[in-house]
Write a protein that holds these residues in place. Structure first.
Motif, PDB file in Angstrom:
ATOM      1  N   GLY A 417       0.803  -1.216   0.000  1.00  0.00           N
ATOM      2  CA  GLY A 417       0.000   0.000   0.000  1.00  0.00           C
ATOM      3  C   GLY A 417       0.836   1.266   0.000  1.00  0.00           C
ATOM      4  N   PRO A 418       0.175   2.427   0.052  1.00  0.00           N
ATOM      5  CA  PRO A 418       0.870   3.726  -0.034  1.00  0.00           C
ATOM      6  C   PRO A 418       1.342   4.256   1.314  1.00  0.00           C
ATOM      7  N   ASN A 419       1.788   3.390   2.225  1.00  0.00           N
ATOM      8  CA  ASN A 419       2.365   3.792   3.503  1.00  0.00           C
ATOM      9  C   ASN A 419       3.699   3.089   3.685  1.00  0.00           C
ATOM     10  N   ILE A 420       4.595   3.713   4.472  1.00  0.00           N
ATOM     11  CA  ILE A 420       5.969   3.214   4.612  1.00  0.00           C
ATOM     12  C   ILE A 420       6.285   3.023   6.090  1.00  0.00           C
ATOM     13  N   LEU A 421       7.024   1.951   6.405  1.00  0.00           N
ATOM     14  CA  LEU A 421       7.582   1.720   7.737  1.00  0.00           C
ATOM     15  C   LEU A 421       9.100   1.769   7.634  1.00  0.00           C
ATOM     16  N   LEU A 422       9.729   2.644   8.433  1.00  0.00           N
ATOM     17  CA  LEU A 422      11.191   2.786   8.465  1.00  0.00           C
ATOM     18  C   LEU A 422      11.725   2.303   9.808  1.00  0.00           C
ATOM     19  N   TYR A 423      12.970   1.830   9.820  1.00  0.00           N
ATOM     20  CA  TYR A 423      13.670   1.545  11.079  1.00  0.00           C
ATOM     21  C   TYR A 423      14.844   2.516  11.204  1.00  0.00           C
ATOM     22  N   ASN A 424      15.043   3.039  12.388  1.00  0.00           N
ATOM     23  CA  ASN A 424      16.105   4.024  12.619  1.00  0.00           C
ATOM     24  C   ASN A 424      16.741   3.781  13.985  1.00  0.00           C
ATOM     25  N   PHE A 425      17.085   2.506  14.241  1.00  0.00           N
ATOM     26  CA  PHE A 425      17.744   2.172  15.509  1.00  0.00           C
ATOM     27  C   PHE A 425      18.925   1.247  15.205  1.00  0.00           C
ATOM     28  N   GLU A 426      19.840   1.172  16.149  1.00  0.00           N
ATOM     29  CA  GLU A 426      21.073   0.424  15.949  1.00  0.00           C
ATOM     30  C   GLU A 426      20.834  -1.074  16.136  1.00  0.00           C
ATOM     31  N   GLY A 427      21.679  -1.852  15.482  1.00  0.00           N
ATOM     32  CA  GLY A 427      21.675  -3.290  15.689  1.00  0.00           C
ATOM     33  C   GLY A 427      20.721  -4.061  14.809  1.00  0.00           C
ATOM     34  N   TYR A 428      20.169  -3.444  13.776  1.00  0.00           N
ATOM     35  CA  TYR A 428      19.217  -4.154  12.906  1.00  0.00           C
ATOM     36  C   TYR A 428      19.431  -3.685  11.478  1.00  0.00           C
ATOM     37  N   LYS A 429      19.484  -4.635  10.544  1.00  0.00           N
ATOM     38  CA  LYS A 429      19.637  -4.314   9.122  1.00  0.00           C
ATOM     39  C   LYS A 429      18.823  -5.311   8.314  1.00  0.00           C
ATOM     40  N   ARG A 430      17.687  -4.868   7.846  1.00  0.00           N
ATOM     41  CA  ARG A 430      16.872  -5.665   6.909  1.00  0.00           C
ATOM     42  C   ARG A 430      15.916  -4.712   6.216  1.00  0.00           C
ATOM     43  N   SER A 431      15.839  -4.771   4.899  1.00  0.00           N
ATOM     44  CA  SER A 431      14.987  -3.838   4.170  1.00  0.00           C
ATOM     45  C   SER A 431      14.264  -4.577   3.053  1.00  0.00           C
ATOM     46  N   VAL A 432      13.448  -3.835   2.322  1.00  0.00           N
ATOM     47  CA  VAL A 432      12.668  -4.425   1.222  1.00  0.00           C
ATOM     48  C   VAL A 432      13.494  -4.591  -0.038  1.00  0.00           C
ATOM     49  N   TRP A 433      14.755  -4.147  -0.032  1.00  0.00           N
ATOM     50  CA  TRP A 433      15.573  -4.206  -1.243  1.00  0.00           C
ATOM     51  C   TRP A 433      16.473  -5.433  -1.244  1.00  0.00           C
ATOM     52  N   GLN A 434      16.087  -6.492  -0.538  1.00  0.00           N
ATOM     53  CA  GLN A 434      16.898  -7.719  -0.532  1.00  0.00           C
ATOM     54  C   GLN A 434      16.981  -8.353  -1.916  1.00  0.00           C
ATOM     55  N   CYS A 435      15.933  -8.182  -2.705  1.00  0.00           N
ATOM     56  CA  CYS A 435      15.910  -8.805  -4.031  1.00  0.00           C
ATOM     57  C   CYS A 435      16.938  -8.194  -4.979  1.00  0.00           C
ATOM     58  N   LEU A 436      17.512  -7.029  -4.627  1.00  0.00           N
ATOM     59  CA  LEU A 436      18.538  -6.401  -5.460  1.00  0.00           C
ATOM     60  C   LEU A 436      19.934  -6.896  -5.107  1.00  0.00           C
ATOM     61  N   GLY A 437      20.015  -7.894  -4.225  1.00  0.00           N
ATOM     62  CA  GLY A 437      21.319  -8.422  -3.838  1.00  0.00           C
ATOM     63  C   GLY A 437      21.835  -7.864  -2.543  1.00  0.00           C
ATOM     64  N   ASN A 438      21.002  -7.062  -1.825  1.00  0.00           N
ATOM     65  CA  ASN A 438      21.435  -6.470  -0.562  1.00  0.00           C
ATOM     66  C   ASN A 438      21.054  -7.350   0.631  1.00  0.00           C
ATOM     67  N   THR A 439      21.159  -8.664   0.470  1.00  0.00           N
ATOM     68  CA  THR A 439      20.772  -9.559   1.553  1.00  0.00           C
ATOM     69  C   THR A 439      21.834  -9.543   2.642  1.00  0.00           C
ATOM     70  N   VAL A 440      21.394  -9.436   3.870  1.00  0.00           N
ATOM     71  CA  VAL A 440      22.288  -9.430   5.022  1.00  0.00           C
ATOM     72  C   VAL A 440      21.814 -10.509   5.975  1.00  0.00           C
ATOM     73  N   LYS A 441      22.592 -11.576   6.120  1.00  0.00           N
ATOM     74  CA  LYS A 441      22.250 -12.650   7.047  1.00  0.00           C
ATOM     75  C   LYS A 441      22.790 -12.281   8.426  1.00  0.00           C
ATOM     76  N   GLU A 442      22.041 -11.505   9.156  1.00  0.00           N
ATOM     77  CA  GLU A 442      22.495 -11.035  10.458  1.00  0.00           C
ATOM     78  C   GLU A 442      21.784 -11.796  11.564  1.00  0.00           C
ATOM     79  N   VAL A 443      22.523 -12.023  12.637  1.00  0.00           N
ATOM     80  CA  VAL A 443      21.990 -12.704  13.814  1.00  0.00           C
ATOM     81  C   VAL A 443      21.967 -11.689  14.942  1.00  0.00           C
ATOM     82  N   SER A 444      20.793 -11.247  15.341  1.00  0.00           N
ATOM     83  CA  SER A 444      20.664 -10.264  16.407  1.00  0.00           C
ATOM     84  C   SER A 444      19.469 -10.621  17.261  1.00  0.00           C
TER      85      SER A 444
END
Length: 720
Positions: A417-444
């Motif tokens: 839909g036409p709404n967005i959720l952003l994260y702006n805190f430390e210790g987390y990295k995951r976004s909707v652009w994983q399909c572009l090759g920006n996959t981060v396998k992080e354990v937190s």
């Protein structure tokens, strides 16, 4: 190659008046012969004396009976012909031949709008044709061209073949084509783009049969209507209601008439039209309702206090002056801080236009998270996603939106839909652009519960706080997500248990591979495995106890996070100026100069706004372009024709969503507003009227006064 569009038409060719008269004469003759045969049989069974007396005495009665039976024969024949015509009504595809020759009896592939040759050709052999037994391929099927027609006005002429460049009708495709499809003799043909219609369905009604036993006919009729009308949508809601979504008032009436008289042929009950709204937030206004600059007037203490009481938040929720909402889960194991910000109009429009692409991105990300290797990403889709990301970066400029595109966590509602959720805190990295090759396998510590935060955001954007309508053009930012030691322990426990499950699963696979032993050896292995599992059971029991302690009285921790995130988004939304968004029609009116004033009067009465007025060259006709809320459009065409004596005719097409400028919760707070609007401030508030109407329809609480004129009431008790 043909492009086919389904439409409804009687299957049999229409009869001329001569053919109808000829059939009537044949029916009369057959009935007279049958009547004479029956009378001859009766006469042969009776004695001769009785036969002669009856024939001489009842000649007039026999003629009357023959006339009556002939009339009955005509009635039954007409009914049978009508029933036969109704039963033979079917669908004919309106098509155009782009290459080759279409022949009757030809085997052909039917390619749906979503068919992709690149994904499907590897499943088919190189010599595959529509006559062979084929494997199941998505969005592709085979059929035979049964009947070809030349469309001549209201008549259909049978054809054997049609060359390229011609328009034709094809019978027998109703089981293979829903609304439109591409027909080809080769499966390598890419399908044509689906037809785009200018009219967008926006007005919905709920439909049910008057007699519950007619529900199967209604369901079948709605399927036929959905196939026959390219602009209608048929939905079944979660509540079980059958809903029709149409383009407007006239289209709705046409669809209901077709449903009752042609497709379902049952009596139906229709609800009042349901008009959709959207909820959003805006920047704080700089001037008040009397165009005075905010912050420099003298406050009226009583009314200002009343407004503060309305915006009071419950205990345990902190709201800063900037609109940052901080809230904790019921068991106090996690704390969230959320802020709501309005999105620029260009970004909202961009998200609406690319909803299908966002849905594709979500499917790709889901397959990547589940480590599915069989889902290949098309290069064309990747290029579209990169272009979409670049457009977002161009429109989200400034210090406030720095790195916002890379921090997009999810879209909503329904993840597209036409709404967005952003994260702006430390210790987390995951976004909707994983399909572009920006996959981060992080354990937190956030890994196991991030889906709960996204689910809470989806619920909050699906139903807003004003009247439970979807949100539009809002950006939520999670600026803090803190988990105490118990919550972190639960997260690490779930990670450890996942690793243990993986090890146990691997061990079970190893034992399955070496399962060619005898029964005695197998029983020994089972005994040995059970002896190894004994020391692990106390640890599992302790983990289970910790989970039970956290989920004892407040429910599962993931469920608490979902509810907390939803409440945080709601209170963050209420901390900013809330507005309703109304669906708007583009209204084009053709009128003469004498009735221009009446046209403007009708438009202003229905909250319309004139955008442009120009005269058509060579005539005295004016073309007026205006916008009109969908909620005010019912009865608009009839009223404007009555007021102008038929000299003005409007045409309505859904255009866009527009923010209603008035605040639905506004009360006077300054002395100037108090003097201008009075003590009650009960003048017409369009946004509040719409909001209360939707809340009443949904059964929500509506704050309105039951007694409006208390001074006019009197007691009706007797005088003692």
């Amino acid at each position: 190659i043909l492009l086919a569009v389904i439409w409804s038409q009687p299957h049999n060719l229409p009869l001329t008046q001569e053919e109808i008269a000829h059939r009537r004469e044949l029916a009369k003759r057959r009935h007279a012969e049958k009547l004479a045969a029956n009378q001859g049989k009766e006469l042969s069974e009776k004695p001769p004396s009785e036969n002669s007396s009856e024939v001489t005495g009842n000649t007039g009665d026999t003629k009357g009976e023959e006339q009556q039976l002939t009339d009955q024969a005509e009635i039954t024949t007409s009914k049978a012909m009508k029933q036969e015509a109704d039963d033979k009504e079917s669908f004919i595809a309106f098509a155009r031949v782009f290459s080759g020759v279409a022949r009757r009896g030809q085997k052909i592939f039917v390619l749906g709008p979503k068919y992709d040759p690149a994904e499907s050709l590897h499943k088919l052999s190189s010599q595959c044709s529509a006559t062979n037994d084929m494997p199941s391929v998505p969005h592709m099927t085979c059929c035979t061209l049964e009947n070809l027609y030349l469309l001549m006005g209201r008549e259909l002429e049978d054809l054997e073949e049609v060359p390229a460049g011609n328009v034709l009708g094809i019978g027998g495709l109703q089981d293979f084509v829903l609304k439109s499809a591409t027909l080809s003799t080769s499966p390598a043909c890419p399908p044509f783009t689906p037809l785009n219609f200018e009219a967008t369905p926006i007005v919905r009604v709920a439909v049910e049969p008057k007699h519950p036993s007619d529900m199967p006919q209604l369901v079948r009729g709605m399927k036929l209507l959905n196939q026959a009308d390219p602009c209608v949508q048929v939905l079944i809601q979660e509540t079980g209601e059958h809903v029709l979504v149409t383009a407007g008032e006239v289209h709705l009436q046409r669809c209901l008439d077709d449903l009752k008289e042609r497709f379902a042929k049952v009596q139906i009950s229709v609800s009042a039209p349901i008009i959709p709204f959207r909820e959003t937030i805006t920047r704080p206004p700089k001037v008040d309702m009397v165009n005075e600059e905010i912050g420099k007037q003298q406050k009226v203490a009583v009314i200002h206090q009343a407004k503060e009481d309305q915006n009071k938040v419950p205990e345990g929720i902190q709201v800063d002056s900037d609109g940052l909402v901080t809230i904790s889960t019921p068991n106090k194991q996690a704390t969230l801080s959320v802020r709501a910000v309005p999105l620029p109009e260009e970004v909202t429009r961009l998200l609406e236009e690319n909803s299908d692409l966002i849905r594709t991105m979500e499917q790709l990300n889901t397959s990547l998270n589940e480590d599915k290797k069989n889902h290949e990403i098309n290069q064309k889709t990747l290029d579209r996603i990169k272009e979409f990301k670049q457009k977002l970066e161009q429109n989200l400029q400034g210090r406030k939106w720095r790195n916002a595109v890379d921090q997009i966590w999810s879209f909503g509602p329904r993840k597209c839909g036409p709404n967005i959720l952003l994260y702006n805190f430390e210790g987390y990295k995951r976004s909707v652009w994983q399909c572009l090759g920006n996959t981060v396998k992080e354990v937190s510590k956030y890994r196991d519960f991030d889906n709960s935060i996204v689910s809470g955001f989806q619920l909050a954007t699906l139903s807003g706080p004003m009247c439970e309508e979807p949100l539009m053009g809002v950006c939520f930012t999670v600026e803090k997500w803190e988990m105490n030691k118990v919550g972190e322990m639960l997260s690490t426990d779930s990670q450890d248990s996942g690793e243990c499950d993986a090890i146990e699963h691997k061990q079970s696979e190893d034992t399955a591979l070496t399962s060619s032993c005898t029964d005695e050896v197998c029983s020994g292995n089972e005994h040995h495995d059970s002896s190894q599992n004994v020391p692990k059971s106390p640890e599992k029991i302790s983990k289970h106890k910790r989970e039970v302690l956290l989920a004892d009285c407040y429910g599962p921790f993931s469920g608490q996070l979902i509810a907390t995130m939803k409440e945080a988004c709601r209170y963050a939304l209420q901390a900013k100026p809330q507005r309703l968004m109304a669906a708007m029609y583009t209204c084009e009116i053709m009128a003469t100069a004498e009735v221009l004033g009446r046209v403007y009067a009708v438009l202003s009465k229905r909250e319309g706004r004139v955008l442009q007025e120009e005269m058509k060259e060579g005539t005295d006709v004016f073309i007026i372009k205006a916008v009109l809320p969908v909620a005010e459009s019912f009865g608009f065409a009839d009223e404007i024709r009555k007021r102008t004596s038929g000299l003005a005719s409007p045409q309505l097409v859904f255009s866009h969503w527009e923010i209603i400028s008035s605040d639905p919760f506004w009360v006077p707070t300054t002395e100037e507003e108090y003097l201008h609007f009075g003590e009650k401030a009960d003048s017409e508030n369009q946004a509040r009227k719409y909001m209360n109407a939707v809340r009443k329809r949904k059964g929500l609480y509506v704050e309105e006064k039951i007694v409006e004129h208390a001074e006019k009431q009197r007691t009706l008790s007797r005088n003692k």
